[in-house]
Design a protein around this motif. Sequence first.
Motif, PDB file in Angstrom:
ATOM      1  N   GLY A   1      -1.718   8.169  -4.860  1.00  0.00           N
ATOM      2  CA  GLY A   1      -0.755   8.168  -3.847  1.00  0.00           C
ATOM      3  C   GLY A   1      -1.462   8.925  -2.581  1.00  0.00           C
ATOM      4  N   LEU A   2      -2.874   8.710  -2.475  1.00  0.00           N
ATOM      5  CA  LEU A   2      -3.736   9.278  -1.334  1.00  0.00           C
ATOM      6  C   LEU A   2      -3.350   8.508   0.020  1.00  0.00           C
ATOM      7  CD1 LEU A   2      -6.838  10.138  -3.288  1.00  0.00           C
ATOM      8  CD2 LEU A   2      -4.872  11.514  -2.892  1.00  0.00           C
ATOM      9  N   GLY A   3      -2.696   7.849   0.184  1.00  0.00           N
ATOM     10  CA  GLY A   3      -2.458   6.919   1.639  1.00  0.00           C
ATOM     11  C   GLY A   3      -3.410   5.736   1.609  1.00  0.00           C
ATOM     12  N   THR A   4      -2.974   4.783   2.618  1.00  0.00           N
ATOM     13  CA  THR A   4      -3.654   3.742   2.820  1.00  0.00           C
ATOM     14  C   THR A   4      -5.110   3.722   3.280  1.00  0.00           C
ATOM     15  OG1 THR A   4      -1.575   2.702   3.688  1.00  0.00           O
ATOM     16  CG2 THR A   4      -3.535   1.506   4.278  1.00  0.00           C
ATOM     17  N   GLY A   5      -5.367   4.918   4.082  1.00  0.00           N
ATOM     18  CA  GLY A   5      -6.628   4.990   4.783  1.00  0.00           C
ATOM     19  C   GLY A   5      -7.862   5.674   3.666  1.00  0.00           C
ATOM     20  N   MET A   6      -7.304   6.353   2.675  1.00  0.00           N
ATOM     21  CA  MET A   6      -8.145   6.889   1.540  1.00  0.00           C
ATOM     22  C   MET A   6      -8.287   5.531   0.482  1.00  0.00           C
ATOM     23  SD  MET A   6      -8.862   9.770   2.594  1.00  0.00           S
ATOM     24  CE  MET A   6      -9.861  10.037   1.276  1.00  0.00           C
ATOM     25  N   ASN A   7      -7.524   4.848   0.371  1.00  0.00           N
ATOM     26  CA  ASN A   7      -7.420   3.703  -0.250  1.00  0.00           C
ATOM     27  C   ASN A   7      -8.701   2.742   0.135  1.00  0.00           C
ATOM     28  OD1 ASN A   7      -5.395   4.489  -2.159  1.00  0.00           O
ATOM     29  ND2 ASN A   7      -3.758   3.341  -1.100  1.00  0.00           N
TER      30      ASN A   7
END
Length: 416
Positions: free
Chosen positions: A61-67
Amino acid sequence: MSPHNGLRHAAAEAAESTEPADGETESGLPDAPAPRLARVILMAALLSFLLITMLNVLSAGLGTGMNLVALACLAAIFTLQLRHSRPKAHRAPWRWKAAALGVQALLTYLPLLVFQAEWGGMAGFFAGSLLLLLPPRLAWPLYAVVGLSMLLPPALEGRSVLDSVYLCQSTLLTGLIVFGLTRLADLVHVLHDTRGQLARMAVTKERLRFARDLHDLLGYSLSAITLKSELIHRLVPAHPQRALAEIRDVLAISRQSLADVRTVASGLRDMSLAEEITTAEGLLTAAEVDIRVTLRPGTMSQQVNTVLAAVLREAVTNLLRHSKADSCVIEAVQHEGRVRLLVENNGVDPDYRDPSAHSGSGLGNLATRMREISGELSTDRDPADTFRLVAEAPAFPERPWSGADTAVPTTRKPAA
């Protein structure tokens, strides 16, 4: 075209036929199913490991950018791994391998600072690449170091020792799988190419056999026809009845030659030493050569019988072509399980040099055949211009033969 040049021409054509055509692999197939399947399995395994790592990152759950960053790094690692897993990648220059492994190391360890243990699966790719690209004495220690390094991320996160051991073990296992599947794909490719090469070698061998047998058969038959035709030319004015008898012999030799050519094509030609000696006696008598025969070959395999008969044919052919002989001795005797054939004649042309056993001549072909039955062929010429050929082989060689290998008794009595 001479028989010798015919052999060389057949070998040259066979060599040309072994070159793969444009767009084909070394196996001769444009897209072989077995190597392709092996590569598909390798790619499926790599994608599965990447998917597992991406699912672990998404679960954090690190966010869209990190994904998206993780996805880009995984794509880069996958591209590098495909290059490292391609055939003969280990033969690339050291500078390229060092740069590729350096980039993969950065893509493996830097994301650990952000994604932590969820990124640990990519260390297995790096461990596998080390095994693929580096020499074993260097690759295996580094492989172990990479596996042990994965003990740290779970420990730094405060996870249990079991998590650290699990990540270390999974890294080492992933490295072995990547290495093993890549080597297996390479092996499948090599085996498929080898199968194609063996098939082409079989074709080459058959072409050379055909050319060699035509030389052995037609050289003898044509020499006999030429000799008897010259005799007929001399006999017609004064001895027409004897000339008719010689014409019948020429017709018989011609028919036999045609039958021999047909059997050469099928590879089923068997010969008899006793029959060849009988034919040689008649031919040399017609050539006004005094011939003495000693025939005690006993029982021998069909293999040995055929090869020795071919040796006798070539010896008589050379006698008619390259000598002015007026006497000839032919001996075929068996002693202590070995059959010895001797052909000796005088009148050798002093300017004629006997070809070596490896010159591609008829005697060279026969020397090869003798070796195939654990025998040997030797020739020599003494100062009195006497030529001697000796062929000796076991009556029943232990080496297997492609043709029938039944015992063939020789019942013909020795000539006086």
